[in-house]
Motif scaffolding. Sequence first.
Motif, PDB file in Angstrom:
ATOM      1  N   ARG A 187       3.031   6.340  -6.982  1.00 31.52           N
ATOM      2  CA  ARG A 187       1.734   5.838  -6.504  1.00 31.52           C
ATOM      3  C   ARG A 187       1.222   4.742  -7.442  1.00 31.52           C
ATOM      4  O   ARG A 187       0.721   3.704  -6.995  1.00 31.52           O
ATOM      5  CB  ARG A 187       0.707   6.972  -6.418  1.00 31.52           C
ATOM      6  CG  ARG A 187       0.826   7.824  -5.194  1.00 31.52           C
ATOM      7  CD  ARG A 187      -0.317   8.854  -5.128  1.00 31.52           C
ATOM      8  NE  ARG A 187      -0.084   9.799  -4.073  1.00 31.52           N
ATOM      9  CZ  ARG A 187       0.595  10.946  -4.202  1.00 31.52           C
ATOM     10  NH1 ARG A 187       1.107  11.291  -5.369  1.00 31.52           N
ATOM     11  NH2 ARG A 187       0.755  11.744  -3.164  1.00 31.52           N
ATOM     12  N   ARG A 239       4.310  14.967   4.976  1.00 23.05           N
ATOM     13  CA  ARG A 239       3.891  13.575   5.152  1.00 23.05           C
ATOM     14  C   ARG A 239       2.882  13.496   6.297  1.00 23.05           C
ATOM     15  O   ARG A 239       3.113  14.058   7.371  1.00 23.05           O
ATOM     16  CB  ARG A 239       5.093  12.682   5.449  1.00 23.05           C
ATOM     17  CG  ARG A 239       6.024  12.553   4.280  1.00 23.05           C
ATOM     18  CD  ARG A 239       7.164  11.594   4.584  1.00 23.05           C
ATOM     19  NE  ARG A 239       7.984  11.395   3.405  1.00 23.05           N
ATOM     20  CZ  ARG A 239       9.133  12.008   3.194  1.00 23.05           C
ATOM     21  NH1 ARG A 239       9.620  12.848   4.091  1.00 23.05           N
ATOM     22  NH2 ARG A 239       9.813  11.793   2.088  1.00 23.05           N
ATOM     23  N   ARG A 240       1.819  12.754   6.044  1.00 21.68           N
ATOM     24  CA  ARG A 240       0.860  12.497   7.118  1.00 21.68           C
ATOM     25  C   ARG A 240       1.497  11.568   8.126  1.00 21.68           C
ATOM     26  O   ARG A 240       2.261  10.686   7.770  1.00 21.68           O
ATOM     27  CB  ARG A 240      -0.404  11.850   6.561  1.00 21.68           C
ATOM     28  CG  ARG A 240      -1.204  12.787   5.684  1.00 21.68           C
ATOM     29  CD  ARG A 240      -2.339  12.010   5.086  1.00 21.68           C
ATOM     30  NE  ARG A 240      -1.757  11.203   4.002  1.00 21.68           N
ATOM     31  CZ  ARG A 240      -2.332  11.013   2.836  1.00 21.68           C
ATOM     32  NH1 ARG A 240      -3.496  11.525   2.584  1.00 21.68           N
ATOM     33  NH2 ARG A 240      -1.747  10.298   1.913  1.00 21.68           N
ATOM     34  N   LYS A 241       1.156  11.766   9.380  1.00 19.51           N
ATOM     35  CA  LYS A 241       1.620  10.859  10.421  1.00 19.51           C
ATOM     36  C   LYS A 241       0.941   9.512  10.220  1.00 19.51           C
ATOM     37  O   LYS A 241      -0.288   9.452  10.074  1.00 19.51           O
ATOM     38  CB  LYS A 241       1.312  11.417  11.802  1.00 19.51           C
ATOM     39  CG  LYS A 241       1.859  10.593  12.918  1.00 19.51           C
ATOM     40  CD  LYS A 241       1.644  11.256  14.254  1.00 19.51           C
ATOM     41  CE  LYS A 241       2.273  10.395  15.333  1.00 19.51           C
ATOM     42  NZ  LYS A 241       2.133  11.027  16.638  1.00 19.51           N
ATOM     43  N   GLU A 242       1.746   8.454  10.213  1.00 13.80           N
ATOM     44  CA  GLU A 242       1.184   7.132   9.991  1.00 13.80           C
ATOM     45  C   GLU A 242       0.853   6.478  11.311  1.00 13.80           C
ATOM     46  O   GLU A 242       1.560   6.654  12.303  1.00 13.80           O
ATOM     47  CB  GLU A 242       2.169   6.280   9.190  1.00 13.80           C
ATOM     48  CG  GLU A 242       2.352   6.848   7.796  1.00 13.80           C
ATOM     49  CD  GLU A 242       3.054   5.898   6.875  1.00 13.80           C
ATOM     50  OE1 GLU A 242       3.180   4.700   7.194  1.00 13.80           O
ATOM     51  OE2 GLU A 242       3.481   6.361   5.808  1.00 13.80           O
ATOM     52  N   THR A 285       0.832  -1.194   0.000  1.00  9.80           N
ATOM     53  CA  THR A 285       0.000   0.000   0.000  1.00  9.80           C
ATOM     54  C   THR A 285       0.872   1.251   0.000  1.00  9.80           C
ATOM     55  O   THR A 285       1.994   1.246   0.506  1.00  9.80           O
ATOM     56  CB  THR A 285      -0.945   0.027   1.224  1.00  9.80           C
ATOM     57  OG1 THR A 285      -0.172  -0.089   2.417  1.00  9.80           O
ATOM     58  CG2 THR A 285      -1.939  -1.125   1.165  1.00  9.80           C
ATOM     59  N   TRP A 286       0.323   2.293  -0.556  1.00  9.37           N
ATOM     60  CA  TRP A 286       1.018   3.575  -0.628  1.00  9.37           C
ATOM     61  C   TRP A 286       1.227   4.121   0.778  1.00  9.37           C
ATOM     62  O   TRP A 286       0.368   3.995   1.655  1.00  9.37           O
ATOM     63  CB  TRP A 286       0.217   4.577  -1.452  1.00  9.37           C
ATOM     64  CG  TRP A 286       0.853   5.924  -1.434  1.00  9.37           C
ATOM     65  CD1 TRP A 286       0.477   7.014  -0.695  1.00  9.37           C
ATOM     66  CD2 TRP A 286       2.025   6.322  -2.145  1.00  9.37           C
ATOM     67  NE1 TRP A 286       1.330   8.060  -0.921  1.00  9.37           N
ATOM     68  CE2 TRP A 286       2.304   7.654  -1.811  1.00  9.37           C
ATOM     69  CE3 TRP A 286       2.878   5.673  -3.039  1.00  9.37           C
ATOM     70  CZ2 TRP A 286       3.381   8.363  -2.333  1.00  9.37           C
ATOM     71  CZ3 TRP A 286       3.951   6.366  -3.568  1.00  9.37           C
ATOM     72  CH2 TRP A 286       4.198   7.700  -3.213  1.00  9.37           C
ATOM     73  N   SER A 287       2.358   4.736   0.968  1.00  5.21           N
ATOM     74  CA  SER A 287       2.675   5.412   2.218  1.00  5.21           C
ATOM     75  C   SER A 287       3.293   6.759   1.868  1.00  5.21           C
ATOM     76  O   SER A 287       4.076   6.858   0.916  1.00  5.21           O
ATOM     77  CB  SER A 287       3.680   4.577   3.020  1.00  5.21           C
ATOM     78  OG  SER A 287       4.217   5.340   4.076  1.00  5.21           O
ATOM     79  N   ASP A 288       2.981   7.766   2.652  1.00  4.15           N
ATOM     80  CA  ASP A 288       3.590   9.077   2.427  1.00  4.15           C
ATOM     81  C   ASP A 288       5.105   9.048   2.612  1.00  4.15           C
ATOM     82  O   ASP A 288       5.790   9.953   2.171  1.00  4.15           O
ATOM     83  CB  ASP A 288       2.984  10.126   3.359  1.00  4.15           C
ATOM     84  CG  ASP A 288       1.646  10.643   2.882  1.00  4.15           C
ATOM     85  OD1 ASP A 288       1.186  10.231   1.796  1.00  4.15           O
ATOM     86  OD2 ASP A 288       1.045  11.466   3.592  1.00  4.15           O
ATOM     87  N   ARG A 289       5.631   8.007   3.230  1.00  3.84           N
ATOM     88  CA  ARG A 289       7.092   7.922   3.375  1.00  3.84           C
ATOM     89  C   ARG A 289       7.774   7.839   2.011  1.00  3.84           C
ATOM     90  O   ARG A 289       8.953   8.092   1.898  1.00  3.84           O
ATOM     91  CB  ARG A 289       7.498   6.756   4.263  1.00  3.84           C
ATOM     92  CG  ARG A 289       7.433   5.382   3.589  1.00  3.84           C
ATOM     93  CD  ARG A 289       8.040   4.294   4.463  1.00  3.84           C
ATOM     94  NE  ARG A 289       9.466   4.346   4.451  1.00  3.84           N
ATOM     95  CZ  ARG A 289      10.255   3.562   3.727  1.00  3.84           C
ATOM     96  NH1 ARG A 289       9.735   2.646   2.967  1.00  3.84           N
ATOM     97  NH2 ARG A 289      11.559   3.671   3.777  1.00  3.84           N
ATOM     98  N   TYR A 290       7.009   7.480   0.964  1.00  5.45           N
ATOM     99  CA  TYR A 290       7.579   7.388  -0.384  1.00  5.45           C
ATOM    100  C   TYR A 290       7.564   8.730  -1.125  1.00  5.45           C
ATOM    101  O   TYR A 290       8.117   8.822  -2.219  1.00  5.45           O
ATOM    102  CB  TYR A 290       6.819   6.355  -1.223  1.00  5.45           C
ATOM    103  CG  TYR A 290       6.771   4.980  -0.611  1.00  5.45           C
ATOM    104  CD1 TYR A 290       7.908   4.373  -0.088  1.00  5.45           C
ATOM    105  CD2 TYR A 290       5.577   4.275  -0.548  1.00  5.45           C
ATOM    106  CE1 TYR A 290       7.854   3.108   0.479  1.00  5.45           C
ATOM    107  CE2 TYR A 290       5.519   3.009   0.004  1.00  5.45           C
ATOM    108  CZ  TYR A 290       6.656   2.431   0.515  1.00  5.45           C
ATOM    109  OH  TYR A 290       6.598   1.179   1.066  1.00  5.45           O
ATOM    110  N   ASP A 329       0.928  -3.967  -6.008  1.00  3.97           N
ATOM    111  CA  ASP A 329      -0.114  -4.513  -5.149  1.00  3.97           C
ATOM    112  C   ASP A 329      -1.069  -5.390  -5.961  1.00  3.97           C
ATOM    113  O   ASP A 329      -1.444  -6.481  -5.509  1.00  3.97           O
ATOM    114  CB  ASP A 329      -0.883  -3.393  -4.452  1.00  3.97           C
ATOM    115  CG  ASP A 329      -1.930  -3.940  -3.500  1.00  3.97           C
ATOM    116  OD1 ASP A 329      -1.555  -4.671  -2.565  1.00  3.97           O
ATOM    117  OD2 ASP A 329      -3.127  -3.650  -3.696  1.00  3.97           O
TER     118      ASP A 329
END
Length: 147
Positions: A25, A142-145, A8-13, A32
Amino acid sequence: MNTVQEFTWSDRYLLGHGAIDDTHREFVACVDALLTASDARIPEALEAFIRHAEAHFKQENDWLAAPDFPGGGGCHIEEHDKVIRSAYEVREHIAVNNSPDVARAYARALVDWFPGHADYMDSALAAWLVKRTHNGRPLVFRRKEMA
């Protein structure tokens, strides 16, 4: 062996370059889809990944081939070539042996490969592109995960 069943996509990328981030993305979505496809859908998912990777890597390779790209992009381009060559080999293997697990193993290898490639190689490309077009550095929020 890695037991990843989805990617899954993560803002860390995020790297702070819109075109690269959008393409990444799509990359995550294609990998996936390859991981989660039914056995019957594996060839279709692999073809979708190959089409994406060909366009994705061509776009980046064109940027990397710019005469003013620092240090040249040879190593980065070689990584792209290895990934796409492996995809072609997996496609051939599946066509001959009807073994969807090989495609899933390839997808798991991509899950392991992508974060490092993005962090080290693509981040340098993104920084250079932003510097060249905006005379600055990429800005990434980046959103906090959730843990």
